[in-house]
Design a protein around this motif. Structure first.
Motif, PDB file in Angstrom:
ATOM      1  N   PHE A  91       0.818  -1.214   0.000  1.00 19.49           N
ATOM      2  CA  PHE A  91       0.000   0.000   0.000  1.00 19.49           C
ATOM      3  C   PHE A  91       0.847   1.258   0.000  1.00 19.49           C
ATOM      4  CE2 PHE A  91      -3.077  -3.121   1.384  1.00 19.49           C
ATOM      5  CZ  PHE A  91      -4.271  -2.672   0.845  1.00 19.49           C
ATOM      6  N   ALA A  92       2.085   1.156   0.423  1.00 17.06           N
ATOM      7  CA  ALA A  92       2.936   2.348   0.531  1.00 17.06           C
ATOM      8  C   ALA A  92       3.184   3.014  -0.821  1.00 17.06           C
ATOM      9  CB  ALA A  92       4.273   1.980   1.173  1.00 17.06           C
ATOM     10  N   ASP A  93       3.082   2.254  -1.897  1.00 18.36           N
ATOM     11  CA  ASP A  93       3.363   2.793  -3.226  1.00 18.36           C
ATOM     12  C   ASP A  93       2.118   3.351  -3.924  1.00 18.36           C
ATOM     13  OD1 ASP A  93       6.035   2.006  -2.993  1.00 18.36           O
ATOM     14  OD2 ASP A  93       5.566  -0.021  -3.692  1.00 18.36           O
ATOM     15  N   VAL A  94       0.963   3.250  -3.290  1.00 17.05           N
ATOM     16  CA  VAL A  94      -0.291   3.684  -3.919  1.00 17.05           C
ATOM     17  C   VAL A  94      -0.452   5.193  -3.778  1.00 17.05           C
ATOM     18  CG1 VAL A  94      -2.800   3.469  -3.857  1.00 17.05           C
ATOM     19  CG2 VAL A  94      -1.360   1.472  -3.444  1.00 17.05           C
ATOM     20  N   GLN A  95      -0.879   5.827  -4.844  1.00 14.08           N
ATOM     21  CA  GLN A  95      -1.119   7.262  -4.797  1.00 14.08           C
ATOM     22  C   GLN A  95      -2.177   7.657  -5.822  1.00 14.08           C
ATOM     23  OE1 GLN A  95       3.056   8.176  -5.927  1.00 14.08           O
ATOM     24  NE2 GLN A  95       2.171   9.441  -7.536  1.00 14.08           N
ATOM     25  N   LEU A  96      -2.790   8.796  -5.599  1.00 12.40           N
ATOM     26  CA  LEU A  96      -3.771   9.323  -6.532  1.00 12.40           C
ATOM     27  C   LEU A  96      -3.072   9.726  -7.822  1.00 12.40           C
ATOM     28  CD1 LEU A  96      -6.866  10.233  -6.619  1.00 12.40           C
ATOM     29  CD2 LEU A  96      -5.972  12.537  -6.199  1.00 12.40           C
ATOM     30  N   PRO A 113      -9.814  22.418  -3.687  1.00  5.68           N
ATOM     31  CA  PRO A 113      -8.463  22.228  -4.235  1.00  5.68           C
ATOM     32  C   PRO A 113      -7.427  21.887  -3.169  1.00  5.68           C
ATOM     33  CG  PRO A 113      -9.512  24.106  -5.266  1.00  5.68           C
ATOM     34  CD  PRO A 113     -10.434  23.672  -4.165  1.00  5.68           C
ATOM     35  N   ALA A 114      -7.517  22.522  -1.996  1.00  5.29           N
ATOM     36  CA  ALA A 114      -6.535  22.251  -0.935  1.00  5.29           C
ATOM     37  C   ALA A 114      -6.600  20.794  -0.504  1.00  5.29           C
ATOM     38  CB  ALA A 114      -6.779  23.166   0.256  1.00  5.29           C
ATOM     39  N   TYR A 115      -7.822  20.247  -0.406  1.00  5.91           N
ATOM     40  CA  TYR A 115      -7.934  18.834  -0.017  1.00  5.91           C
ATOM     41  C   TYR A 115      -7.421  17.929  -1.129  1.00  5.91           C
ATOM     42  CZ  TYR A 115      -9.719  14.176   0.529  1.00  5.91           C
ATOM     43  OH  TYR A 115      -9.792  12.810   0.586  1.00  5.91           O
ATOM     44  N   LEU A 116      -7.738  18.232  -2.375  1.00  7.36           N
ATOM     45  CA  LEU A 116      -7.259  17.396  -3.480  1.00  7.36           C
ATOM     46  C   LEU A 116      -5.737  17.423  -3.565  1.00  7.36           C
ATOM     47  CD1 LEU A 116      -9.931  18.152  -6.226  1.00  7.36           C
ATOM     48  CD2 LEU A 116      -9.674  16.060  -4.878  1.00  7.36           C
ATOM     49  N   ASP A 117      -5.140  18.565  -3.258  1.00  5.92           N
ATOM     50  CA  ASP A 117      -3.675  18.629  -3.193  1.00  5.92           C
ATOM     51  C   ASP A 117      -3.163  17.679  -2.113  1.00  5.92           C
ATOM     52  OD1 ASP A 117      -3.602  20.522  -5.187  1.00  5.92           O
ATOM     53  OD2 ASP A 117      -3.385  22.229  -3.818  1.00  5.92           O
ATOM     54  N   TYR A 118      -3.839  17.708  -0.953  1.00  2.94           N
ATOM     55  CA  TYR A 118      -3.436  16.804   0.131  1.00  2.94           C
ATOM     56  C   TYR A 118      -3.595  15.344  -0.300  1.00  2.94           C
ATOM     57  CZ  TYR A 118      -3.600  13.981   4.310  1.00  2.94           C
ATOM     58  OH  TYR A 118      -3.369  12.985   5.227  1.00  2.94           O
ATOM     59  N   SER A 121      -0.921  14.087  -2.451  1.00  6.23           N
ATOM     60  CA  SER A 121       0.344  13.870  -1.736  1.00  6.23           C
ATOM     61  C   SER A 121       0.248  12.717  -0.734  1.00  6.23           C
ATOM     62  CB  SER A 121       0.752  15.146  -0.992  1.00  6.23           C
ATOM     63  OG  SER A 121      -0.136  15.415   0.086  1.00  6.23           O
ATOM     64  N   TYR A 122      -0.967  12.241  -0.492  1.00  8.47           N
ATOM     65  CA  TYR A 122      -1.198  11.227   0.538  1.00  8.47           C
ATOM     66  C   TYR A 122      -0.543   9.895   0.175  1.00  8.47           C
ATOM     67  CZ  TYR A 122      -3.706   7.855   3.463  1.00  8.47           C
ATOM     68  OH  TYR A 122      -4.019   6.844   4.341  1.00  8.47           O
ATOM     69  N   ARG A 123       0.049   9.252   1.180  1.00 13.34           N
ATOM     70  CA  ARG A 123       0.579   7.899   1.022  1.00 13.34           C
ATOM     71  C   ARG A 123       0.150   7.077   2.241  1.00 13.34           C
ATOM     72  NH1 ARG A 123       1.313  10.417  -2.813  1.00 13.34           N
ATOM     73  NH2 ARG A 123       3.147  10.584  -4.180  1.00 13.34           N
ATOM     74  N   PHE A 124      -0.267   5.850   2.001  1.00 10.44           N
ATOM     75  CA  PHE A 124      -0.526   4.931   3.102  1.00 10.44           C
ATOM     76  C   PHE A 124       0.772   4.696   3.877  1.00 10.44           C
ATOM     77  CE2 PHE A 124      -4.099   3.721   0.353  1.00 10.44           C
ATOM     78  CZ  PHE A 124      -5.132   3.622   1.278  1.00 10.44           C
TER      79      PHE A 124
END
Length: 424
Positions: A91-96, A113-118, A121-124
């Motif tokens: 899961f660590a390699d999964v990203q939007l 937009p601020a949440y979509l930016d987050y 950048s999100y990673r499990f």
């Protein structure tokens, strides 16, 4: 019956692969009743809308999620849990992806937009998941498992569904292999056709307890074939799996979670339902106006659901208790199998309001044992992962069905006392 997919079970030697950050179940419940004659509105991406709400209100809250296996007689093998633990690293390699972000922006205008930016950048963080195998006294290679997710609520909120789906898949790879994919797509076509014939509006909600990703893909393809061949195509409303919705151009369906009610007041349970409802409404307005009623019991919910809130929320969702009692009082409903769905649909028609059904395990984990000649049921797992604590304070869920109560007994008793709920 035969299927256009290999009939074998997943190869235990094959690597478990995480398909996408979108391979999550936006299902956060489901028997739904419309409070007015208007179009039923469903939260299309509940995991992500939940995360955006946490991003706005509670970015620094710390939580613990806890796993519960409701069927105490079924055990996991040591190999199953070891491979489950190993699979989490993937899961660590999964990203939007860019295409997924564009799709979200197009489908869900309320994402800021601020949440979509987050989210991009999100990673499990697999290090947030703590898995302990507890061997039985009879056989050290069989036993139970303790699973916790610990960390920021903002980060750990996306773990619940993938953890459950991954554990289910590992169980049916390494423990119960007396099954195969024979007839799964055709079975889904038959079930969907029966629902459409009965004029039941339904969605596929089966990610978290599916037998495997392949199963859910087969099921969705079967439902689509049934819809395309049927005269009443509007009956299939969509799927809660974001990846499959994007893949097959379907509506993506979900609703607000018990978790939001359990955590949004940070452990202060007085007017908890009202507070959680108001915070959500302030963020999403009329865009997302489907709510469940049973986090602290439906009776308590209605005490706090005043006229102002009733005008803000368009749809109520039933998740526990007797739906036949819920429907006349509220108006939207949860179907688990064809017989129950058909009966509830007929009841709602007589009562004069719209209903829609979110159906999970009956679609994505309905198998027969090979050894029985495909006659005897191959039982699905009955597992849940719930919010256990927030900022050191224990969280509880007081369901309309006593077996679904969640939380430390003394805290459950305290919240029942606050709300004057019978201790039984």
């Amino acid at each position: 019956m035969t299927s256009n997919t290999s009939a074998s079970v997943p190869d235990v030697q094959s690597e478990f692969k995480v398909v996408s950050i979108f391979d999550t179940d936006l299902y956060k419940a489901c028997i739904v009743v419309a409070l007015s004659s208007s179009q039923i509105l469903i939260d299309p991406v509940a995991q992500f809308t939940m995360q955006q709400a946490i991003f706005e209100y509670y970015p620094n809250a710390k939580v613990v999620y806890r796993f519960t296996h409701r069927d105490k007689h079924r055990q996991f093998s040591r190999a199953c849990i070891e491979n489950f633990r190993e699979a989490l690293s993937g899961f660590a390699d999964v990203q939007l992806t860019h295409d997924e972000r564009v799709w979200l922006q197009d489908k869900c205008k309320y994402f800021k937009p601020a949440y979509l930016d987050y989210l991009q950048s999100y990673r499990f963080k697999p290090e947030q998941i703590f898995v302990t195998f507890l061997p039985s006294s009879d056989d050290p290679d069989m036993g139970s498992v303790k699973i916790e997710a610990r960390g920021l609520w903002l980060e750990t909120v996306l773990w619940e569904v993938p953890l459950m789906a991954c554990l289910c898949e590992m169980y049916f790879r390494y423990v119960d292999q007396d099954w195969d994919y024979t007839g799964q797509e055709e079975q889904a076509m038959y079930k969907a056709t029966s629902l459409l014939d009965a004029r039941c509006t339904f969605s596929e909600f089966g990610t978290r307890r599916r037998r495997s990703f392949v199963t859910q893909d087969l099921v969705v393809r079967g439902i689509i074939k049934a819809r395309d061949a049927h005269e009443w195509k509007e009956g299939f409303f969509g799927t809660s799996n974001v990846y499959l919705a994007m893949r097959y151009n379907l509506n993506v369906i979900g609703t607000i979670a018990h978790e939001w009610f359990m955590g949004a007041t940070l452990g202060d349970y007085r007017d908890a339902a009202g507070t959680a409802l108001d915070l959500w409404s302030n963020l999403y307005g009329d865009n997302l106006s489907v709510t469940l009623t049973d986090t602290f019991s439906t009776e308590v919910f209605y005490r706090e659901f005043d006229n102002k809130r009733a005008n803000q929320w368009k749809v109520l969702r039933q998740d526990s208790g007797d739906p036949k009692e819920f429907a006349p009082r509220a108006k939207r409903i949860d179907g688990l199998d064809f017989k129950k769905t058909k009966e509830l649909n007929e009841q709602c028609q007589l009562l004069g309001f719209k209903c829609s059904f979110g159906i999970g395990t009956w679609l994505t984990n309905d198998f027969k044992k090979k050894s029985s000649g495909y006659e005897e049921q191959s039982k699905a797992l009955n597992i849940v992962i719930k919010l256990g604590s927030i900022d050191g304070k224990e969280c509880v869920k007081i369901s309309d069905e006593i077996t679904k109560n969640t939380g430390v007994p003394e805290v459950v008793a305290k919240v029942k006392e606050i709300y004057q709920i019978s201790a039984s």
